[in-house]
Scaffold this motif. Structure first.
Motif, PDB file in Angstrom:
ATOM      1  N   ASN A   1       0.871  -1.215  -0.009  1.00  0.00           N
ATOM      2  CA  ASN A   1       0.113   0.029   0.081  1.00  0.00           C
ATOM      3  C   ASN A   1       0.999   1.246  -0.181  1.00  0.00           C
ATOM      4  OD1 ASN A   1      -2.595   1.258   0.003  1.00  0.00           O
ATOM      5  ND2 ASN A   1      -2.363   1.604   2.182  1.00  0.00           N
ATOM      6  N   ILE A   2       1.938   1.249   0.681  1.00  0.00           N
ATOM      7  CA  ILE A   2       2.840   2.254   0.848  1.00  0.00           C
ATOM      8  C   ILE A   2       3.665   2.697  -0.497  1.00  0.00           C
ATOM      9  CG2 ILE A   2       5.015   3.135   1.792  1.00  0.00           C
ATOM     10  CD1 ILE A   2       4.028   1.607   4.414  1.00  0.00           C
ATOM     11  N   LEU A   3       3.950   1.527  -1.101  1.00  0.00           N
ATOM     12  CA  LEU A   3       4.659   1.517  -2.400  1.00  0.00           C
ATOM     13  C   LEU A   3       3.617   2.315  -3.559  1.00  0.00           C
ATOM     14  CD1 LEU A   3       6.362  -1.999  -3.139  1.00  0.00           C
ATOM     15  CD2 LEU A   3       7.459   0.174  -2.313  1.00  0.00           C
ATOM     16  N   HIS A   4       2.341   1.587  -3.697  1.00  0.00           N
ATOM     17  CA  HIS A   4       1.427   2.329  -4.208  1.00  0.00           C
ATOM     18  C   HIS A   4       1.184   3.522  -4.106  1.00  0.00           C
ATOM     19  CE1 HIS A   4      -1.904   2.305  -7.149  1.00  0.00           C
ATOM     20  NE2 HIS A   4      -2.492   2.560  -6.251  1.00  0.00           N
ATOM     21  N   THR A   5       0.728   3.896  -2.861  1.00  0.00           N
ATOM     22  CA  THR A   5       0.380   5.425  -2.770  1.00  0.00           C
ATOM     23  C   THR A   5       1.605   6.330  -2.516  1.00  0.00           C
ATOM     24  OG1 THR A   5       0.190   5.133  -0.071  1.00  0.00           O
ATOM     25  CG2 THR A   5      -1.861   4.748  -1.373  1.00  0.00           C
ATOM     26  N   THR A   6       2.607   5.999  -2.070  1.00  0.00           N
ATOM     27  CA  THR A   6       3.661   7.020  -1.761  1.00  0.00           C
ATOM     28  C   THR A   6       4.568   6.983  -3.049  1.00  0.00           C
ATOM     29  OG1 THR A   6       3.657   6.317   0.455  1.00  0.00           O
ATOM     30  CG2 THR A   6       5.674   7.748  -0.296  1.00  0.00           C
TER      31      THR A   6
ATOM     32  N   MET B   1       3.348  -7.997  -9.152  1.00  0.00           N
ATOM     33  CA  MET B   1       4.454  -8.781  -9.500  1.00  0.00           C
ATOM     34  C   MET B   1       5.571  -8.087  -8.690  1.00  0.00           C
ATOM     35  SD  MET B   1       6.404 -10.896 -12.168  1.00  0.00           S
ATOM     36  CE  MET B   1       4.853 -11.888 -12.717  1.00  0.00           C
ATOM     37  N   ILE B   2       6.004  -7.051  -9.483  1.00  0.00           N
ATOM     38  CA  ILE B   2       7.133  -6.205  -9.028  1.00  0.00           C
ATOM     39  C   ILE B   2       7.064  -5.604  -7.337  1.00  0.00           C
ATOM     40  CG2 ILE B   2       8.490  -3.902  -9.167  1.00  0.00           C
ATOM     41  CD1 ILE B   2       9.063  -5.662 -11.582  1.00  0.00           C
ATOM     42  N   MET B   3       6.016  -5.149  -6.964  1.00  0.00           N
ATOM     43  CA  MET B   3       5.773  -4.700  -5.419  1.00  0.00           C
ATOM     44  C   MET B   3       5.935  -5.800  -4.702  1.00  0.00           C
ATOM     45  SD  MET B   3       2.631  -1.921  -5.446  1.00  0.00           S
ATOM     46  CE  MET B   3       1.444  -2.924  -6.288  1.00  0.00           C
ATOM     47  N   ASP B   4       5.680  -6.916  -5.122  1.00  0.00           N
ATOM     48  CA  ASP B   4       5.966  -8.202  -4.109  1.00  0.00           C
ATOM     49  C   ASP B   4       7.349  -8.391  -3.983  1.00  0.00           C
ATOM     50  OD1 ASP B   4       3.671  -9.653  -3.145  1.00  0.00           O
ATOM     51  OD2 ASP B   4       4.906 -11.540  -3.946  1.00  0.00           O
ATOM     52  N   ARG B   5       7.903  -8.300  -5.233  1.00  0.00           N
ATOM     53  CA  ARG B   5       9.533  -8.593  -5.134  1.00  0.00           C
ATOM     54  C   ARG B   5      10.242  -7.673  -4.414  1.00  0.00           C
ATOM     55  NH1 ARG B   5      11.306 -13.008  -5.709  1.00  0.00           N
ATOM     56  NH2 ARG B   5      13.398 -12.237  -6.443  1.00  0.00           N
ATOM     57  N   VAL B   6       9.565  -6.175  -4.646  1.00  0.00           N
ATOM     58  CA  VAL B   6      10.283  -5.293  -3.609  1.00  0.00           C
ATOM     59  C   VAL B   6      10.188  -5.456  -2.144  1.00  0.00           C
ATOM     60  CG1 VAL B   6      10.326  -2.771  -3.167  1.00  0.00           C
ATOM     61  CG2 VAL B   6      10.060  -3.505  -5.619  1.00  0.00           C
TER      62      VAL B   6
END
Length: 214
Positions: A56-61, A68-73
């Motif tokens: 959620n932070i990766l997405h909103t911020t 897939m990439i957010m999962d890997r991050v």
């Protein structure tokens, strides 16, 4: 968190942080506990950010949208693989994420793209990631064919030893020649605008250093 513990934690994490000063580390610690507080029902019951809260932070911020990439991050930050990002993983991860050197970023991006962790980015992994990040617009042709072509073009450009997959050495050589290839398979770093906004917001008022311990 009481003042003494915050001070101690700040000192410890500043020592291990290459890219943040003491003031910045303290701010990141405070932000971390605010975020953890927002995502848990019972204060103090959880010591980290779980996968959903982190994504959620990766997405909103940072404007990330690729699952897939957010999962890997998330996995890149969660060094001990316990399913949540603790405060030291948060500070350490952001240090590289926001201010890492090219060497650090290459190593990090390669690990994000190496989906099965075998030390290579295979054709299949490239196909998955490109398909995931490119399938936004409907088109008449078979999209898979276009992506297969793109994988071949990418391999031609980056696979220096011609073994049909990318080792870290291949990837590093290609990125040093053309920095844009750093995120060849998906956006796994914040874009400059999000990064500046995040830093401006979190690290503002460094002259009030005296007050931030309260």
């Amino acid at each position: 968190m009481n003042r003494k513990r915050l001070q101690k934690l700040t000192d410890t994490l500043t020592k291990n942080s290459k890219h943040f000063n003491k003031f910045e580390v303290k701010r990141l610690i405070k932000l971390f506990y605010t975020l953890v507080g927002e995502t848990t029902e019972r204060p103090g019951s959880v010591t980290g950010l779980d996968r959903n809260a982190f994504r959620n932070i990766l997405h909103t911020t940072f404007g990330m949208t690729d699952d897939m990439i957010m999962d890997r991050v998330f996995r890149g930050f969660d060094k001990d693989n316990d399913g949540s990002v603790n405060v030291s993983e948060w500070v350490h991860g952001l240090s590289l994420f926001l201010r890492g050197s090219l060497e650090e970023k290459m190593k990090y991006c390669f690990e994000v793209f190496d989906l099965n962790g075998d030390g290579f980015i295979s054709k299949e992994e490239m196909f998955h990631m490109l398909k995931n990040s490119l399938l936004k617009q409907p088109s008449e042709e078979d999209p898979d064919e276009g992506i297969k072509d793109l994988v071949e073009i990418t391999l031609k450009k980056m696979d220096h030893d011609h073994d049909g997959k990318l080792s870290f050495a291949d990837y590093e050589k290609a990125v040093r020649e053309e920095t844009l290839l750093l995120e060849a398979f998906g956006p796994c770093l914040p874009d400059p605008k999000s990064q500046m906004e995040f830093e401006a917001q979190v690290f503002k008022d460094s002259n009030e250093f005296q007050d931030v311990t309260s």
